[in-house]
Design an enzyme around this catalytic site. Structure first.
Site, mmCIF file in Angstrom:
data_model
loop_
_atom_site.group_PDB
_atom_site.id
_atom_site.type_symbol
_atom_site.label_atom_id
_atom_site.label_comp_id
_atom_site.label_asym_id
_atom_site.label_seq_id
_atom_site.Cartn_x
_atom_site.Cartn_y
_atom_site.Cartn_z
ATOM 1 N N LYS A 26 17.174 -19.216 66.251
ATOM 2 C CA LYS A 26 18.613 -18.948 66.169
ATOM 3 C C LYS A 26 19.555 -18.663 67.528
ATOM 4 O O LYS A 26 20.625 -20.026 67.715
ATOM 5 C CB LYS A 26 18.673 -17.939 65.332
ATOM 6 C CG LYS A 26 20.841 -18.883 64.750
ATOM 7 C CD LYS A 26 20.935 -18.515 62.976
ATOM 8 C CE LYS A 26 20.581 -17.483 62.819
ATOM 9 N NZ LYS A 26 21.962 -16.376 62.728
ATOM 10 N N ASP A 325 19.270 -7.514 62.721
ATOM 11 C CA ASP A 325 18.861 -8.745 61.581
ATOM 12 C C ASP A 325 17.943 -8.182 61.046
ATOM 13 O O ASP A 325 17.889 -8.719 59.607
ATOM 14 C CB ASP A 325 18.729 -10.015 62.465
ATOM 15 C CG ASP A 325 20.206 -10.337 63.278
ATOM 16 O OD1 ASP A 325 20.835 -9.742 62.550
ATOM 17 O OD2 ASP A 325 20.651 -10.946 64.049
ATOM 18 N N LYS A 352 27.881 -8.338 58.818
ATOM 19 C CA LYS A 352 27.187 -9.580 59.264
ATOM 20 C C LYS A 352 27.216 -10.428 57.616
ATOM 21 O O LYS A 352 28.505 -10.275 57.553
ATOM 22 C CB LYS A 352 25.246 -9.114 59.061
ATOM 23 C CG LYS A 352 24.705 -7.549 60.853
ATOM 24 C CD LYS A 352 25.056 -9.198 61.327
ATOM 25 C CE LYS A 352 24.835 -7.788 62.435
ATOM 26 N NZ LYS A 352 25.120 -8.458 63.985
#
Ligand code: S3P
Length: 442
Positions: A26, A325, A352
């Site tokens: 990503k 993440d 987040k």
């Protein structure tokens, strides 16, 4: 955009087996689009992540004047406008759920003499933007409308962008990248000094497109990045490797579902993204790196993962930027390990796509797992196979959703999530890929 909530349930089945390739990274996909949009001539991207976050960023860049077309499966072609050349968009730029798309585009717009309004979904509207607006204002951009540094906000880009020296107050690749992208349009040297190194895709890709970028190591873990402004970016092909943050889900699933044996192909091994692998190996995980190679300037490998026994460990705070993440799914794995796993220094998880520290603890507890938050640390007490049986609230957060699904594949009873639609922001085809490995998802 994700619409009606789609609940999903994961339950125990036989071992996971087979080989799979998760979608493109990503971070690299979003950067490829933005740099392509700032380059005159044709940029070809292969392996692009065709997830909502990337598609929303592409739509915003089109509104800013770039031509972006899909030419085949995961193959895209861009024609950009040149550094500083964005056109004023007619409407609001809607980034949906994408913090990276929004913050990096804010940086790219900050160096152009245009005004643009940025917005996103409820999750993105709740996230802090002040941190990125601070350096952009020093470069010369002005915030015209914003509610306490949150979206929606209107940014007037700088007419005469100034190079700055910026020390991000938190370790954040988005903050670093936004500053460098704004600095592209400024004459002279823009410098970012990081106390702790974060993912380096922006600096690597800037150099790939022909910009002058110098990276120096400072102190134990820091970096000083110096970008010479106003380069003529030259179009270069970009090959996007498989996203290690997406690979984390089938990888952890294979470690916790007994007798599993899975190969994940082409996973990016960039050391600034590999903290989870380091941690898993310390916990005793059986992970073999096969076919280590270079793909498009990044180290990649096929990972062979086999289930086995794991032990709780302490994960140091310094490792957080290289696996930021991956904590929700690591917390799930920790529940299957023997003993307590202590994850230190997780402050950034609170900002987040959701408050991931709270959401992770809640996802564990509702499934009978003991977890404590102590300051910025998360402690998970592993006591054999967890009970499961819970319904997890995902808070518009793809990684909470996928972590809960992974838990359900290994726990005694099934785990349900309230909404699986946000998985498509980063991992389109997640359900099909997991089913292909033998997971029972309905
Ligand atoms: C990203 C940086 C990280 C990460 C995010 C992607 C990037 O955010 O959590 O998913 O592509 O630069 P921060 O920069 O806020 O830590």
């Amino acid at each position: 955009m994700p619409s009606d909530p789609t609940p999903l349930t994961a339950r125990r089945n036989g071992p996971l087996a087979g080989a799979a390739r998760v979608p493109g990274d990503k971070s690299i996909s979003i950067r490829a689009l933005i740099l392509g949009a700032l380059t005159v001539g044709e940029t070809r991207v292969t392996g692009l992540l065709e997830g909502e976050d990337v598609l929303n960023t592409a739509q915003a860049l089109r509104a800013l004047g770039a031509r972006i077309e899909r030419t085949g499966e995961r193959a895209w072609s861009l024609r950009g406008v040149g550094v500083g050349g964005f056109a004023e968009p007619a409407g609001v730029l809607d980034f949906g759920n994408s913090g990276t798309g929004c913050r990096l585009t804010l940086g790219a717009v900050a160096g152009c003499p245009i005004t643009a309004t940025f917005d996103g979904d409820a999750s993105l509207r709740s996230r802090p933007m002040r941190r990125v607006l601070d350096p952009l204002q020093r470069i010369g951009a002005r915030t015209l409308h914003s509610d306490e540094g949150r979206l929606p906000l209107t940014l007037a880009g700088a007419r005469d962008p100034m190079p700055i020296v910026f020390e991000p107050p938190v370790p954040s690749a988005q903050l670093k990248s936004a500053t460098l992208l704004a600095g592209l349009a400024a004459p002279g040297e823009t410098v970012v000094i990081e106390a702790e190194a974060t993912r380096d895709h922006t600096e690597k890709m800037l150099a790939h497109f022909g910009a002058q970028v110098r990276v120096e190591r400072i102190k134990a873990a820091g970096r000083r990045i110096t970008l010479t402004g106003q380069p003529e970016l030259e179009p270069r092909p970009v090959i996007v490797p498989a996203d290690p943050s997406s690979a984390a889900f089938p990888l952890v699933a294979a470690l916790i579902v007994p007798r599993s044996d899975v190969i994940l192909r082409g996973v990016m091994m960039n050391p600034l993204r590999s903290g989870l692998l380091t941690t898993l190996v310390e916990m005793g995980a059986d992970i073999e790196r096969l076919e280590e190679r270079d793909e498009g300037g990044e180290d990649v490998a096929d990972l062979r993962v086999r289930a086995g026994s794991l032990r709780g460990i302490e994960v140091p705070a310094e490792r957080a930027p290289s696996m930021i993440d991956e904590y929700p799914v690591l917390a799930v794995l920790a529940a299957f390990a023997d003993g307590t796993t202590v994850m230190r220094g997780l402050k950034e998880l609170r900002v987040k796509e959701s408050d991931r520290l709270a959401a992770t603890a809640a996802l564990l507890r509702v499934n009978g797992i003991e977890a404590d938050i102590q300051g910025d640390d998360l402690l998970v007490h592993g006591r054999g196979r967890p009970a499961g049986g819970g319904v997890v609230t995902t808070h518009m957060d793809h990684r909470i959703a996928m972590s809960a699904i992974v838990l359900g594949l290994g726990s005694e009873r099934p785990v349900q999530i309230d909404d699986g639609t946000f998985i498509a922001t980063s991992f389109p085809g997640f359900v099909e890929l997991m089913r292909g490995l033998g997971a029972d998802l309905s």
